[in-house]
Design a protein around this motif. Structure first.
Motif, short mmCIF file in Angstrom:
data_model
loop_
_atom_site.label_atom_id
_atom_site.label_comp_id
_atom_site.label_asym_id
_atom_site.label_seq_id
_atom_site.Cartn_x
_atom_site.Cartn_y
_atom_site.Cartn_z
N LEU A 235 49.86 52.77 -30.11
CA LEU A 235 48.53 53.31 -29.85
C LEU A 235 48.04 52.96 -28.44
CD1 LEU A 235 46.85 52.77 -33.32
CD2 LEU A 235 47.54 54.91 -32.27
N GLY A 237 49.94 53.62 -26.08
CA GLY A 237 50.66 54.60 -25.28
C GLY A 237 51.93 54.05 -24.66
N LEU B 56 42.82 57.46 -36.92
CA LEU B 56 44.10 57.56 -36.22
C LEU B 56 44.36 58.99 -35.79
CD1 LEU B 56 46.24 55.16 -38.43
CD2 LEU B 56 45.51 54.79 -36.08
N MET B 59 43.28 60.08 -32.59
CA MET B 59 44.14 59.71 -31.46
C MET B 59 45.42 60.54 -31.47
SD MET B 59 43.83 55.56 -31.87
CE MET B 59 44.25 55.20 -30.16
N PHE B 61 47.51 60.53 -33.84
CA PHE B 61 48.54 59.66 -34.41
C PHE B 61 48.47 59.71 -35.92
CE2 PHE B 61 50.07 55.55 -35.93
CZ PHE B 61 51.20 55.33 -35.14
N ARG B 63 50.44 57.79 -39.43
CA ARG B 63 51.41 56.79 -39.86
C ARG B 63 52.62 57.49 -40.48
NH1 ARG B 63 46.81 52.84 -41.72
NH2 ARG B 63 46.69 51.64 -39.81
N ARG B 89 51.03 60.01 -25.18
CA ARG B 89 51.21 58.65 -24.67
C ARG B 89 50.41 58.43 -23.40
NH1 ARG B 89 56.53 58.68 -26.36
NH2 ARG B 89 57.34 59.25 -24.33
N LEU B 92 46.83 57.75 -24.75
CA LEU B 92 46.63 56.58 -25.60
C LEU B 92 46.63 55.31 -24.77
CD1 LEU B 92 48.76 57.35 -28.77
CD2 LEU B 92 46.32 57.62 -28.40
N TYR B 98 42.27 51.70 -29.32
CA TYR B 98 42.18 51.42 -30.75
C TYR B 98 41.94 49.93 -30.97
CZ TYR B 98 43.77 51.36 -35.66
OH TYR B 98 43.87 51.21 -37.02
#
Lengths: 332, 551
Positions: A235, A237, B56, B59, B61, B63, B89, B92, B98
């Motif tokens: 997270l 990156g 999440l 973002m 993202f 899991r 990426r 983030l 986060y």
């Protein structure tokens, strides 16, 4: 929590204790072998008088407990005793037994050095390759690369050692004669020549020990990939390679180190077949020969060296695993 | 607080699925919301509502075993659902950061805190290592971490939970992101530590005008932090409104029921007679783990049919006191009496009947129930052990117990713990304790792992059982709302000592011992201005660990 120094001292003491217990086991086991040196050397023509005389000469008529402590006392001071076979040969040739020629130490030392050399060459090839393959397999898990690596290492570990050895000889020495198929090394050889002759047995052994190390590296890393700090790294990156090498690997070291140590111990103690195939003068062959002729001092010394190697490598692995844990390295 | 600012995050009809047993099951059924620059949105709901999943997904993202199956997540014009991994990426850590629930688990144990802090800025090319390091120290200072110059050079395990949580907030700030997702950042902390972290987070989010999504199940917390609140229930949106409206005039029934939980309170009982013999008397006990002393001269009484709440922060010796009473940890000094009779200190020396007297219910019902045994076997074992019942009689007793905890025997008796919800598992834990027919039960943080509505159900059940069976409870908790709901007497512990004890009414009425006062004042209230007022009244140096250290 104890300090690292304290833990290491404790482990060392435990290692010594283990070695002592193992020495008893070795002595008892070796003395339980059927037959003895006198009978083995005299063969068919053994008369009770001749057997008794040889046994007296070698001290075999004394009680096992006395012999154990004599042996242990000698081993602690570095004297592993005299080889029965060499002593016999020496008295036959008329040289004094005290000349040192017949001592177990002089007999084992060069063989042991050869074994260590082979083990180190193998380790130098196998450990980095296994770690790198393991990391890559974890990175590209479930991909074609991962599967191919797994199939390759598993099939190589599943094949008999002599079979792998002959395959390598076939491809690297017979069809493409780039390496010598015989590894008969001797004193006075140059290092490069020695190395060249050691490559084939080392490659064979690499194929055998790689699977464990590579698969443990992969499993230990993948095991950690669900942990919150790996998610955190993603997270932030961070790229996948860095996530694995910097965030997962340092925390996966302990199990990897242990598997590496076990495999290195195997390289020192379990390579008889490969030595025979390549006629490599290592300690494994000497050990087997000595068992055949009941040369008890050499057998005992070899066993003790093998045990010490196992204990020492596991001890090192233990200590390195402890050191890989930041909680122990940096107490509160 | 203005709504006219630039739109930063736009989520539309977001649908998320999770894989279970080879099929994809919906987790989120279409969530939509906007977030503007500098705005804080609170996401609230029970566990399983999908709060973290949405956080999440904001973002881009998911899991493992979870996928975004529909809708869009647009961050500053980039659709994160369709963006490539490399594109994501690049965002983030740099523009979206986060903050996880457990900082202790989310910091890599193998690296120093500051090395993890500087990683994102260095990797994203925002700052050099040296600059980022001095910036980290500056952030630590702003977040009021002790020894800001030095703390980053420690490993995570060398720093306390509350400090780590602030260090993680600093780490999220390292690239000065536009958006931070806070995923239950204070849930794992004690109240006094929580307040400090809350103040720090709110302060820094305001200073840098960062937008945030604040995920929590605690309404009072979200009231302090958020400009707007969105309520979720099992993957569905319930309602969304600005904080003041949401608190004063919730529209949906579900929201109202969430708000109502804290209103549960038992009627006051008459004080026990002065000469009454207490069920349990703990007299001047000291205890130690190995050579480390943990309890010092602890004394309290528990009378028949009453609930004594033992409160204090983690590490204050609450659970150790319970272990002493059960005999699991024999005290080094002191006396434990049951109904006026002195008990052997070691449980191994107690008779079966003495053992029966004190039963325990544990915090984590998950780990306290044998996963391989059916409910019938779990409850049946103490029935057989203490009651000597077998066969039909045992089964009848188990069914009776299941009725008492309001679970239908025919439906549950043959199930395994894994087939039950968290609240149901905790009920089984209660039934198992009841099976011994004790007069006294120790409840060790029995509701702290549960959602508020479920926790309230458990509290009501315990209250009902107390009335019916005349049970006495020792109720270990750090949640003062729970204390208010069910306690008759309160014992406040700190560092292995009892700092104050007495009837509940007195405990919630000043003057207090300074520590009790700190504990009480640290419990967030629903008033959105509560934190602001408290900070004004006390000053930042007089909340949380800083204040505890001064005592």
């Amino acid at each position: 929590m104890k300090s690292v120094g304290g833990i290491i001292l404790q482990r060392l003491a435990l290692g010594l204790l283990t070695l002592f217990v193992v020495s008893i086991v070795i002595f008892v086991a070796v003395n339980l072998l059927p037959g003895d040196f006198a009978e083995a050397i005299l063969g068919q023509g053994a008369t009770p008088e001749a057997v008794a005389s040889i046994r007296r000469d070698l001290g075999l008529d004394q009680s096992p407990i006395t012999r154990y402590f004599q042996w242990l006392g000698g081993a602690v001071t570095g004297d592993l005793g005299n080889s029965f076979a060499q002593a016999n040969f020496a008295s036959f040739a008329g040289t004094e037994t005290g000349s040192g020629l017949g001592s177990v130490a002089t007999q084992i030392a060069p063989r042991f050095a050869n074994t260590m050399f082979l083990a180190m060459v193998t380790a130098a090839i196998a450990v980095p390759i296994s770690l790198i393959l393991g990391v890559l397999a974890a990175l590209y898990r479930n991909s074609a690369f991962d599967r191919a690596t797994n199939i390759f290492t598993l099939s190589s570990i599943s094949s008999p050692e002599f079979f792998l050895a002959y395959i390598l000889i076939l491809f690297l020495a017979v069809l493409n004669p780039i390496l010598p198929s015989l590894s008969n090394i001797f004193d006075g050889m140059s290092f490069s020549e020695r190395l060249e002759r050691t490559v084939l047995p080392a490659l064979t052994l690499t194929l055998i020990v790689m699977a464990h190390m590579m698969r443990m590296t992969r499993a230990a890393i993948i095991n950690l990939l669900a942990s919150p700090y790996i998610e955190m790294a993603r997270l932030k990156g961070i790229g996948p390679m860095r996530v694995i090498v910097r965030h997962a690997l340092p925390n996966a070291l302990a199990p990897i180190i242990n598997v590496v140590a076990l495999n290195l111990a195997y390289l020192i103690t379990g390579v008889v077949v490969v030595e025979v195939v390549f006629v490599y003068p290592g300690i494994g062959q000497l050990f087997v020969d000595s068992v055949k002729i009941r040369d008890i001092p050499v057998v005992q010394a070899c066993c003790l060296i093998f045990a010490a190697a196992y204990i020492l490598l596991n001890l090192t692995a233990d200590i390195l695993s402890i050191l890989s844990n930041p909680r122990l390295r940096h107490p509160k | 607080m203005t709504k006219s600012k630039d739109l930063l995050l736009k989520i539309r009809d977001l649908e998320i699925e999770g894989r279970s047993d080879e099929t994809w099951m919906p987790i989120i059924n279409g969530a939509s919301f906007d977030l503007h620059k500098g705005e804080v949105l609170g996401l609230i709901g029970e566990s399983g509502a999908g709060k973290s999943t949405i956080g999440l997904a904001a973002m881009g993202f998911t899991r493992d075993g979870v996928r975004i199956s529909g809708g869009s997540v647009e961050f500053d014009g980039i659709n994160l659902v369709t963006a490539s991994a490399a594109q994501k990426r690049a965002l983030l850590g740099k523009r979206i950061a986060y903050v996880a629930q457990s900082a202790a688990a989310s910091f890599n144990p193998a690296h120093k805190i500051i090395d993890q802090h500087t990683e994102a800025p260095v990797q994203h090319g925002v700052q050099g290592r040296k600059d980022s390091e001095s910036d980290a120290i500056e952030l630590y200072r702003r977040l009021r971490l002790p020894n800001p110059e030095e703390i980053g050079f420690r490993y995570p395990h060398q720093v306390s939970g509350g400090q780590l949580q602030r260090a993680m907030t600093a780490m999220a700030m390292s690239c000065r992101p536009d958006l931070i997702i806070f995923d239950e950042p204070t849930t794992a902390l004690d109240v006094t530590t929580q307040i400090e972290v809350l103040a720090a987070i709110r302060d820094i989010v305001e200073q840098f005008d960062t937008a945030a999504i604040y995920i929590t199940h605690d309404l009072a917390v979200v009231a302090q932090m958020a400009d707007r609140i969105k309520v979720l229930l099992k993957g569905d949106e319930v309602e969304e409104a600005d904080t003041a409206t949401m608190l004063s005039a919730p529209k949906e029934d579900y929201t109202k029921s969430l708000w109502a939980v804290r209103s549960f309170e038992r009627p006051k009982k008459a004080a026990p007679a002065a000469d009454a013999v207490p069920i349990v008397r703990v007299k001047n006990i000291d205890a130690a783990y190995g050579t480390v002393p943990v309890l010092f001269d602890v004394s309290f009484d528990i009378h028949a049919g009453r609930t004594v709440a033992v409160v204090g922060e983690s590490g204050s010796g609450k659970s150790t006191a319970a272990r002493c009473i059960t005999g699991l940890l024999p005290p080094t000094k002191g006396v434990i009496e049951f109904e006026g009779v002195e008990m052997p200190l070691d449980y191994r020396k107690r008779t079966k009947d003495q053992l029966r007297q004190a039963q325990m219910i544990y915090q984590m019902a998950d780990t306290a129930l044998n996963p391989r045994k059916t409910i019938g076997e779990i409850i049946g074992r103490p029935v057989e052990f203490y009651g000597g019942l077998k066969g039909q009689k045992k089964r009848a007793r188990v069914e009776e117990l299941l009725h008492e905890i309001e679970m239908e025997p025919s439906q549950y008796i043959d199930r395994l713990p894994s087939e039950l919800s968290g609240g149901q598992k905790q009920r089984i834990g209660i039934a198992r304790a009841l099976a011994a027919e004790p007069r006294f039960i120790i409840c060790d943080e029995v509701t702290s792992a549960l959602d508020q509505l479920v926790a309230e159900g458990i509290l009501r059940l315990l209250a009902k059982l107390q009335d019916e069976l005349g049970l006495s409870y020792m109720f270990i908790t750090h949640d003062l709302a729970t204390v208010r709901a069910i306690a008759d007497e309160v014992v406040v512990m700190k560092d292995g000592r009892v700092v104050e004890q007495g009837p509940k009414a007195e405990m919630f009425m000043p003057p207090h011992h300074a520590y009790t006062d700190l504990l009480l004042s640290s419990v967030p209230e629903m008033d959105p201005d509560w934190l602001t007022n408290l900070l004004d009244a006390r000053g930042v140096d007089n909340i949380g660990d800083a204040a505890v250290d001064k005592m």
